[in-house]
Design a protein around this motif. Structure first.
Motif, PDB file in Angstrom:
ATOM      1  N   UNK A 347       2.721  13.609 -27.981  1.00  0.00           N
ATOM      2  CA  UNK A 347       3.672  12.567 -27.590  1.00  0.00           C
ATOM      3  C   UNK A 347       5.045  12.798 -28.225  1.00  0.00           C
ATOM      4  N   UNK A 348       5.057  13.316 -29.438  1.00  0.00           N
ATOM      5  CA  UNK A 348       6.334  13.570 -30.108  1.00  0.00           C
ATOM      6  C   UNK A 348       7.124  14.646 -29.370  1.00  0.00           C
ATOM      7  N   UNK A 349       6.438  15.657 -28.870  1.00  0.00           N
ATOM      8  CA  UNK A 349       7.113  16.697 -28.101  1.00  0.00           C
ATOM      9  C   UNK A 349       7.646  16.176 -26.786  1.00  0.00           C
ATOM     10  N   UNK A 350       6.864  15.308 -26.127  1.00  0.00           N
ATOM     11  CA  UNK A 350       7.335  14.694 -24.875  1.00  0.00           C
ATOM     12  C   UNK A 350       8.603  13.891 -25.129  1.00  0.00           C
ATOM     13  N   UNK A 351       8.589  13.100 -26.188  1.00  0.00           N
ATOM     14  CA  UNK A 351       9.762  12.270 -26.489  1.00  0.00           C
ATOM     15  C   UNK A 351      10.979  13.131 -26.819  1.00  0.00           C
ATOM     16  N   UNK A 352      10.766  14.225 -27.537  1.00  0.00           N
ATOM     17  CA  UNK A 352      11.895  15.110 -27.841  1.00  0.00           C
ATOM     18  C   UNK A 352      12.508  15.654 -26.552  1.00  0.00           C
ATOM     19  N   UNK A 353      11.678  16.048 -25.611  1.00  0.00           N
ATOM     20  CA  UNK A 353      12.188  16.553 -24.333  1.00  0.00           C
ATOM     21  C   UNK A 353      12.972  15.472 -23.594  1.00  0.00           C
ATOM     22  N   UNK A 354      12.468  14.251 -23.602  1.00  0.00           N
ATOM     23  CA  UNK A 354      13.167  13.155 -22.937  1.00  0.00           C
ATOM     24  C   UNK A 354      14.543  12.942 -23.553  1.00  0.00           C
ATOM     25  N   UNK A 355      14.615  13.000 -24.876  1.00  0.00           N
ATOM     26  CA  UNK A 355      15.900  12.818 -25.550  1.00  0.00           C
ATOM     27  C   UNK A 355      16.866  13.947 -25.194  1.00  0.00           C
ATOM     28  N   UNK A 356      16.371  15.164 -25.185  1.00  0.00           N
ATOM     29  CA  UNK A 356      17.244  16.300 -24.881  1.00  0.00           C
ATOM     30  C   UNK A 356      17.757  16.250 -23.448  1.00  0.00           C
ATOM     31  N   UNK A 357      16.984  15.653 -22.555  1.00  0.00           N
ATOM     32  CA  UNK A 357      17.393  15.542 -21.151  1.00  0.00           C
ATOM     33  C   UNK A 357      18.200  14.273 -20.891  1.00  0.00           C
ATOM     34  N   UNK A 358      18.499  13.525 -21.947  1.00  0.00           N
ATOM     35  CA  UNK A 358      19.321  12.323 -21.807  1.00  0.00           C
ATOM     36  C   UNK A 358      18.596  11.142 -21.228  1.00  0.00           C
ATOM     37  N   UNK A 359      17.279  11.138 -21.326  1.00  0.00           N
ATOM     38  CA  UNK A 359      16.474  10.055 -20.764  1.00  0.00           C
ATOM     39  C   UNK A 359      16.194   9.031 -21.861  1.00  0.00           C
ATOM     40  N   UNK A 360      16.823   7.868 -21.776  1.00  0.00           N
ATOM     41  CA  UNK A 360      16.673   6.830 -22.791  1.00  0.00           C
ATOM     42  C   UNK A 360      15.394   6.038 -22.559  1.00  0.00           C
ATOM     43  N   UNK A 361      14.685   5.745 -23.627  1.00  0.00           N
ATOM     44  CA  UNK A 361      13.452   4.954 -23.568  1.00  0.00           C
ATOM     45  C   UNK A 361      13.757   3.559 -24.094  1.00  0.00           C
ATOM     46  N   UNK A 362      13.410   2.535 -23.306  1.00  0.00           N
ATOM     47  CA  UNK A 362      13.765   1.162 -23.645  1.00  0.00           C
ATOM     48  C   UNK A 362      12.585   0.336 -24.142  1.00  0.00           C
ATOM     49  N   UNK A 363      11.372   0.799 -23.879  1.00  0.00           N
ATOM     50  CA  UNK A 363      10.169   0.063 -24.306  1.00  0.00           C
ATOM     51  C   UNK A 363       9.084   1.092 -24.540  1.00  0.00           C
ATOM     52  N   UNK A 364       8.316   0.963 -25.621  1.00  0.00           N
ATOM     53  CA  UNK A 364       7.219   1.897 -25.871  1.00  0.00           C
ATOM     54  C   UNK A 364       5.947   1.120 -26.149  1.00  0.00           C
ATOM     55  N   UNK A 365       4.845   1.676 -25.690  1.00  0.00           N
ATOM     56  CA  UNK A 365       3.555   1.050 -25.929  1.00  0.00           C
ATOM     57  C   UNK A 365       2.477   2.102 -25.910  1.00  0.00           C
ATOM     58  N   UNK A 366       1.357   1.810 -26.547  1.00  0.00           N
ATOM     59  CA  UNK A 366       0.295   2.798 -26.564  1.00  0.00           C
ATOM     60  C   UNK A 366      -0.993   2.268 -27.133  1.00  0.00           C
ATOM     61  N   UNK A 367      -1.946   3.166 -27.201  1.00  0.00           N
ATOM     62  CA  UNK A 367      -3.284   2.859 -27.683  1.00  0.00           C
ATOM     63  C   UNK A 367      -3.724   3.922 -28.670  1.00  0.00           C
ATOM     64  N   UNK A 368      -4.461   3.500 -29.713  1.00  0.00           N
ATOM     65  CA  UNK A 368      -5.048   4.413 -30.680  1.00  0.00           C
ATOM     66  C   UNK A 368      -3.962   5.257 -31.342  1.00  0.00           C
ATOM     67  N   UNK A 369      -4.123   6.582 -31.376  1.00  0.00           N
ATOM     68  CA  UNK A 369      -3.070   7.389 -31.987  1.00  0.00           C
ATOM     69  C   UNK A 369      -1.792   7.317 -31.160  1.00  0.00           C
ATOM     70  N   UNK A 370      -1.924   7.059 -29.870  1.00  0.00           N
ATOM     71  CA  UNK A 370      -0.734   6.834 -29.051  1.00  0.00           C
ATOM     72  C   UNK A 370       0.047   5.621 -29.516  1.00  0.00           C
ATOM     73  N   UNK A 371      -0.666   4.610 -30.039  1.00  0.00           N
ATOM     74  CA  UNK A 371       0.010   3.435 -30.589  1.00  0.00           C
ATOM     75  C   UNK A 371       0.790   3.804 -31.843  1.00  0.00           C
ATOM     76  N   UNK A 372       0.199   4.639 -32.707  1.00  0.00           N
ATOM     77  CA  UNK A 372       0.894   5.052 -33.924  1.00  0.00           C
ATOM     78  C   UNK A 372       2.122   5.887 -33.578  1.00  0.00           C
ATOM     79  N   UNK A 373       1.995   6.778 -32.609  1.00  0.00           N
ATOM     80  CA  UNK A 373       3.157   7.575 -32.195  1.00  0.00           C
ATOM     81  C   UNK A 373       4.233   6.674 -31.579  1.00  0.00           C
ATOM     82  N   UNK A 374       3.818   5.710 -30.775  1.00  0.00           N
ATOM     83  CA  UNK A 374       4.786   4.793 -30.162  1.00  0.00           C
ATOM     84  C   UNK A 374       5.521   3.988 -31.228  1.00  0.00           C
TER      85      UNK A 374
END
Length: 614
Positions: A347-374
């Motif tokens: 998930x951290x790599x996905x988010x880095x790619x989104x940032x580099x492509x100028x894609x802003x994230x306005x809300x994050x949510x997740x489950x289990x380790x995805x929750x910790x990453x979020x």
């Protein structure tokens, strides 16, 4: 031509255009369809239909805004918000065709105009105009196909009320900046109690508590067709105008300077609760100091107010204002992160790619380790800090090596607790980016959504993998990993004010064959590991079996929820073990490479054609 006749002609034109778009045929003012329909007016807060009512009519929303509600299990009239209905939408096709009871309740957010076509009239028209029946059937088929993706609740917002809780310079500046940004986003008419006459309204101004003439509402409805947004600037000292504006609003925005007293103002209850019973969603914008100062005590601002969601706006972070604008314009993006144990580092790599492509994230949510990453991404940490903290916690901190007497779980969870309290010592309400996570009550299997409260407690509950980490205690009840019930909570994100959802799924359903006829004994596995000439067996460890069993239980549901996202990313992480924390950097890189492959073509396809032409 008088303003009254102009408004009447405007309404007739809107009705004609609404029906033409729905049925896909040109209509003249003397068409038989127009003779069979009737208009229906709803005041803000009034119910059009209740769940369970007999289905005998089709409605078209011409002007205003409605909400669709699923009744609560205990029989309360309002339960879960499903979506919002905007002009041009229809309500009741299935009930018109089948006569089945209404499956949802429909309530007006603000004063609304609808057109009603009952079954008897439609049966009569269908005999004379078969094309109408065919078009209705086609629309029903399209409706059934589109139910996999719920429509954003913030789409096509038109009328926005902005109400500062205090007349501070910071609040006034924010209101001006927001209005200017909305004007740049498509054109906005900004109205307050004193400038109505300058814009051609039938009344020059509204003073104090004086009555607001009905003609002003008709004029505003007409202005909706001329502007992308109508912005109602409200103030406590103009109660009549403020109550009137709230009744006309698709969204109510309350602006508060975080340096002021968070207790409700003396005028708030009387002013906002007496706005005609409106149910428009309410957003609280909290104006914070610079980002170097921690956000505190947001919960006190929310405690005694009816607020649907809030957004933090830091003084030196212009992207926070951009988030508010994206929410209002329906362009906010929600990121949903699935559980997957160590594979969740992707998930951290996905988010880095989104940032580099100028894609802003306005809300994050997740489950289990995805929750910790979020939570890490929603926190005040920079991306580089978040990656370093995660590496330190899971590689050096070894939270999955905290073995204990296996009466309740394989590990004690104490290391996990210490790491969460050390690095995630925040209240969820105070996070710069809105966040939620999911856990499951162990007693009855009900899902728990954590969008408030102490963040380490929420994360501990969401990541309490059954059999591996002991259950967490939440409000005196035991809770376990949210992956047991919802490992990809796209449906929860759909209830947030986002227009686009990107989901990251880490589950794998590939077929894996083994080269032994029966599961080898523990002694055979140990011999293969430690004796050079003994046969080696590829057998998953107990932790992997428990993790995989949790994942498999909701795999079909994950696939269904993944289809509801606007973009589903599935990094190739199957080659990594679910407890292989030492492969941290490779897993992060796998997420990054997959996102950099999938995101650019998706972004190109969703780009506005007008923008492309420019």
């Amino acid at each position: 031509m008088t303003s009254g006749s102009a408004s009447s002609e405007c309404r007739e034109s809107l009705i004609l255009n609404t029906l033409e778009r729905y049925f896909g045929i040109p209509l003249t003012a003397d068409h038989a369809l127009l003779q069979e329909v009737e208009t229906r007016y709803l005041a803000g807060g009034e119910w059009l239909i209740r769940q369970g009512d007999a289905g005998n009519a089709l409605y078209f929303l011409v002007r205003g805004r409605l909400q669709a509600w699923a009744a609560a299990p205990d029989g309360e009239p309002r339960g879960r918000l499903l979506n919002e209905i905007v002009p041009g939408d229809s309500v009741g096709e299935l009930s018109l065709l089948t006569g089945a009871p209404r499956t949802v309740g429909i309530q007006a957010i603000r004063d609304s105009l609808l057109v009603r076509l009952d079954r008897e009239a439609f049966d009569h028209l269908a005999q004379e105009y078969p094309a109408l029946a065919l078009r209705l059937a086609a629309n029903v088929a399209a409706l059934l196909q589109s139910t996999a993706r719920a429509r954003p609740s913030t789409r096509d917002l038109k009328t926005i009320s902005i109400l500062p809780l205090d007349a501070t310079p910071r609040a006034a500046e924010f209101c001006r900046d927001l209005a200017n940004r909305l004007d740049q986003a498509g054109g906005a008419l900004r109205l307050d109690a004193d400038n109505l006459g300058r814009h051609g309204a039938p009344v020059a101004a509204v003073k104090g508590a004086e009555a607001v003439p009905h003609a002003l509402a008709d004029w505003l409805h007409d202005e909706e067709g001329r502007h992308r947004f109508l912005i109602f600037q409200c103030a406590a000292e103009n109660p009549a105008w403020t109550r009137f504006a709230l009744r006309q609003s698709d969204l109510e925005v309350f602006v508060a300077d975080a340096g002021m007293n968070p207790a409700p103002r003396s005028w708030e209850g009387a002013l906002t609760n007496a706005a005609g019973g409106t149910v428009a969603r309410r957003m609280l914008v909290l104006l914070q100091p610079e980002h170097s100062r921690p956000i505190r005590e947001t919960a006190r601002w929310l405690a005694d107010r009816r607020i649907d969601f809030h957004v933090q706006v830091r003084e030196d972070c212009p992207e926070d204002l951009c988030r508010v604008v994206r929410i209002i314009t329906g362009q906010a993006l929600g990121l949903v992160l699935a559980g997957g144990a160590a594979r969740g580092f992707a998930h951290l790599g996905v988010y880095r790619a989104m940032r580099e492509l100028g894609l802003a994230v306005d809300w994050v949510g997740g489950t289990s380790l995805g929750a910790i990453m979020a939570a890490t991404l929603a926190s005040p940490y920079s991306l580089d800090e978040a990656i370093e903290i995660t590496r330190s916690c899971f590689v050096a901190g070894k939270p999955f090596s905290d073995y204990t007497l296996p009466l309740v779980s394989l590990i004690g969870g104490r290391r996990m607790d210490r790491l969460l309290h050390k690095h995630m010592d925040f209240m969820i309400e105070d996070l710069p980016t809105p966040f939620f996570c999911v856990s499951c009550h162990l007693d009855n299997g009900a899902m728990r959504v954590h969008d408030s409260g102490y963040l380490p407690d929420a994360l501990r509950a969401s990541a309490s993998i059954p059999g591996i980490i002991p259950p967490a205690v939440v409000d005196r009840r035991l809770a376990v990993d949210g992956a047991v019930i919802n490992n990809l909570p796209v449906d929860i994100m759909q209830q947030k004010p986002v227009g686009t959802i990107v989901a990251v799924d880490l589950s794998a359903d590939a077929v894996v064959e083994v080269d032994y006829p029966a599961t080898p004994s523990p002694w055979a596995v140990l011999r293969g590991r430690y004796l050079p000439l003994a046969r080696k067996f590829r057998v998953p460890g107990l932790s992997t079996v428990l993790l995989k069993a949790t994942e498999l239980g909701t795999l079909a549901r994950v696939r269904e929820l993944g289809r509801q996202a606007d973009l589903l990313l599935q990094p190739e992480v199957r080659r990594f073990g679910m407890t292989e924390v030492k492969a941290f950097d490779q897993i992060v890189q796998a997420g990054y490479e997959h996102a950099m492959e999938q995101l650019p073509p998706w972004l190109e396809n969703r780009r506005d054609p007008a923008e492309t032409a420019a």
